[in-house]
Design a protein around this motif. Sequence first.
Motif, PDB file in Angstrom:
ATOM      1  N   PHE A 121      12.999  -4.852   7.494  1.00  0.00           N
ATOM      2  CA  PHE A 121      14.135  -4.591   6.603  1.00  0.00           C
ATOM      3  C   PHE A 121      14.268  -5.672   5.533  1.00  0.00           C
ATOM      4  O   PHE A 121      14.486  -5.383   4.350  1.00  0.00           O
ATOM      5  N   ILE A 122      14.109  -6.935   5.929  1.00  0.00           N
ATOM      6  CA  ILE A 122      14.349  -8.034   5.013  1.00  0.00           C
ATOM      7  C   ILE A 122      13.269  -8.135   3.942  1.00  0.00           C
ATOM      8  O   ILE A 122      13.568  -8.282   2.750  1.00  0.00           O
ATOM      9  N   CYS A 123      12.000  -8.029   4.326  1.00  0.00           N
ATOM     10  CA  CYS A 123      10.914  -8.416   3.429  1.00  0.00           C
ATOM     11  C   CYS A 123      10.691  -7.425   2.294  1.00  0.00           C
ATOM     12  O   CYS A 123      10.064  -7.789   1.287  1.00  0.00           O
ATOM     13  N   TYR A 160       0.817  -1.220   0.000  1.00  0.00           N
ATOM     14  CA  TYR A 160       0.000   0.000   0.000  1.00  0.00           C
ATOM     15  C   TYR A 160       0.850   1.269   0.000  1.00  0.00           C
ATOM     16  O   TYR A 160       0.306   2.368  -0.119  1.00  0.00           O
ATOM     17  N   VAL A 161       2.161   1.125   0.138  1.00  0.00           N
ATOM     18  CA  VAL A 161       3.046   2.298   0.106  1.00  0.00           C
ATOM     19  C   VAL A 161       3.491   2.504  -1.332  1.00  0.00           C
ATOM     20  O   VAL A 161       4.092   1.618  -1.935  1.00  0.00           O
ATOM     21  N   ASN A 185       8.708   5.204  -1.893  1.00  0.00           N
ATOM     22  CA  ASN A 185       8.467   5.584  -0.501  1.00  0.00           C
ATOM     23  C   ASN A 185       8.550   4.384   0.447  1.00  0.00           C
ATOM     24  O   ASN A 185       8.594   4.554   1.665  1.00  0.00           O
ATOM     25  N   LYS A 186       8.591   3.168  -0.133  1.00  0.00           N
ATOM     26  CA  LYS A 186       8.826   1.976   0.688  1.00  0.00           C
ATOM     27  C   LYS A 186      10.152   2.067   1.437  1.00  0.00           C
ATOM     28  O   LYS A 186      10.350   1.394   2.451  1.00  0.00           O
ATOM     29  N   VAL A 187      11.072   2.889   0.920  1.00  0.00           N
ATOM     30  CA  VAL A 187      12.384   3.038   1.559  1.00  0.00           C
ATOM     31  C   VAL A 187      12.238   3.537   2.992  1.00  0.00           C
ATOM     32  O   VAL A 187      13.044   3.181   3.867  1.00  0.00           O
ATOM     33  N   TYR A 188      11.223   4.338   3.252  1.00  0.00           N
ATOM     34  CA  TYR A 188      11.043   4.867   4.612  1.00  0.00           C
ATOM     35  C   TYR A 188      10.799   3.753   5.622  1.00  0.00           C
ATOM     36  O   TYR A 188      11.108   3.904   6.805  1.00  0.00           O
ATOM     37  N   LEU A 189      10.232   2.635   5.171  1.00  0.00           N
ATOM     38  CA  LEU A 189      10.070   1.488   6.068  1.00  0.00           C
ATOM     39  C   LEU A 189      11.440   0.936   6.462  1.00  0.00           C
ATOM     40  O   LEU A 189      11.664   0.572   7.627  1.00  0.00           O
ATOM     41  N   PRO A 248      10.841  -5.771  -3.261  1.00  0.00           N
ATOM     42  CA  PRO A 248       9.926  -4.761  -3.811  1.00  0.00           C
ATOM     43  C   PRO A 248      10.603  -3.422  -4.106  1.00  0.00           C
ATOM     44  O   PRO A 248      10.289  -2.775  -5.104  1.00  0.00           O
ATOM     45  N   ILE A 249      11.535  -2.999  -3.264  1.00  0.00           N
ATOM     46  CA  ILE A 249      12.234  -1.737  -3.522  1.00  0.00           C
ATOM     47  C   ILE A 249      13.095  -1.861  -4.775  1.00  0.00           C
ATOM     48  O   ILE A 249      13.169  -0.930  -5.589  1.00  0.00           O
ATOM     49  N   ALA A 250      13.750  -3.007  -4.950  1.00  0.00           N
ATOM     50  CA  ALA A 250      14.566  -3.216  -6.148  1.00  0.00           C
ATOM     51  C   ALA A 250      13.707  -3.151  -7.406  1.00  0.00           C
ATOM     52  O   ALA A 250      14.103  -2.540  -8.419  1.00  0.00           O
ATOM     53  N   PHE A 251      12.512  -3.750  -7.367  1.00  0.00           N
ATOM     54  CA  PHE A 251      11.604  -3.678  -8.515  1.00  0.00           C
ATOM     55  C   PHE A 251      11.218  -2.231  -8.815  1.00  0.00           C
ATOM     56  O   PHE A 251      11.102  -1.834  -9.974  1.00  0.00           O
ATOM     57  N   GLU A 252      11.007  -1.426  -7.780  1.00  0.00           N
ATOM     58  CA  GLU A 252      10.610  -0.031  -7.982  1.00  0.00           C
ATOM     59  C   GLU A 252      11.750   0.791  -8.579  1.00  0.00           C
ATOM     60  O   GLU A 252      11.522   1.682  -9.400  1.00  0.00           O
TER      61      GLU A 252
END
Length: 482
Positions: A366-368, A319-320, A324-328, A372-376
């Motif tokens: 951090f792990i999960c 949902y992020v 912006n998933k990086v902020y997690l 997804p961040i790499a795909f973005e």
Amino acid sequence: MTDSQTDAEQPEVKRENGGSKLALSDDKAPPSEPAELEPPEGGWGWVVMLAAMWCNGSVFGIQNAFGILFVSLLKEFGSENDEDLRFKTAWVGSLSMGMIFFCSPIVSVFTDLLGCRITAIGGAAVGLVGLLASSFVTSLGPLYFTYGIVFACGCSFAYQPSLVILGHYFKRRLGLVNGIVTAGSSVFTITLPYMLSGLLDRVGLQNTMRVLAIFMFILMLAGFTYKPLLPKPVSSSKSGSRCPSLNKVFNMHIWKSLGYRIWAFGIPAALYGYFVPYVHLMKHVEERFGVNANKEVLLTCIGITSGVGRLIFGRVADYVPGVNKVYLQVSSFLVIGVMSMMIPLCHIFGGLIAVCLLMGLFDGCFICIMAPIAFELVGSQNVSQAIGFLLGMMSVPMTVGPPIAGFLRDRLGSYDVAFYLAGIPPIIGGAVLCLIPWVEAKRRRKEQEEAADTTEKMLEHKSDTQDDTDSRVKTDDLKSVV
């Protein structure tokens, strides 16, 4: 309808990492750039997810439980007269963890060339050989090679395809699926400490290694489920050679993204102290609370909350929007850093349990969301080597952190300073990662401005062409009248 009209109606999809492709409805797409298939979001993908979950569990469950093996290695191969005993023994586990990540750039190339299935099966076979060889050694030195290099390299070749193959089957649910898959290591982290403690007491270190080799055999079988759906990257060669060019083997295009470069350097900077608790926490508990302290419960706490964190934050990541998933990840590094500094301050065992619960929760975060961040940041076609290069750069901090902590313990007589220092890098690395959303937003604004300028120039050119045509028509009409 003419061919030009058909081509005009094909929407051009702009990829976030710079590439573009025609929509999937026409067979006129360039052969060098295959159309992107829509993942099925299930089906056989659920079987692949379970296999990848076993992979994460068997690889990182064993690595995270090394603290139990560390205590056994000190007793089996150690000497009370050796001042650097903990420093030397810590190299076995940290070398193993570091090699898993160090091999990742090479693994990404093999994954692109041979596919996920062959790479994963071959890696599991090598890991099996490494564990079996480790069960026959009688001194600490050979373990550096059999456990620290051979077993770890096999784990690396088995692990990375398990991340890549998920993108073949899931897109909309990728965050949740990654959370479930990476929760596999949490399940193993919960159960393995008790299992290893029982095995070490009953059958000894050598037979325990042989039992762990069974995990690698099952991992070989799990690799057969990795049926690829996306096409392999196509490499064209003008000379007709079957060997792809160096630029095709090593995808340097991903390094053109400033956001990815910050990510690839910020995460390793945060990990210099990350693996220290997994290696030294068990011995620290023995020294502070006694040999009979229930130290396994700490790894269990980390494993339980890490699994919960992977499920929760994996779902939250869906949902992020965008990067912006990086902020997690930023929040997870800040909490992990603070909790590492809190370990020496806990003089009550219950306080140490609370620290481990929080550390595990944000470790799961951090792990999960790495995949997804790499795909973005780089897109689905480049994600294999993007993850590979990142994991390769993570190898250095993951390797040197625990031996440095062991060296400080041998010299200072306490783990306090080691845990204080281990909490600093995650905080610094998290601060660096905060730059990524700002950089990516700036890049998108620049691309939109360039696209607007291009559109405006095309409209102006079309208007000028129309004016010239109208003027020529009027001139011809005037000549006709005359």
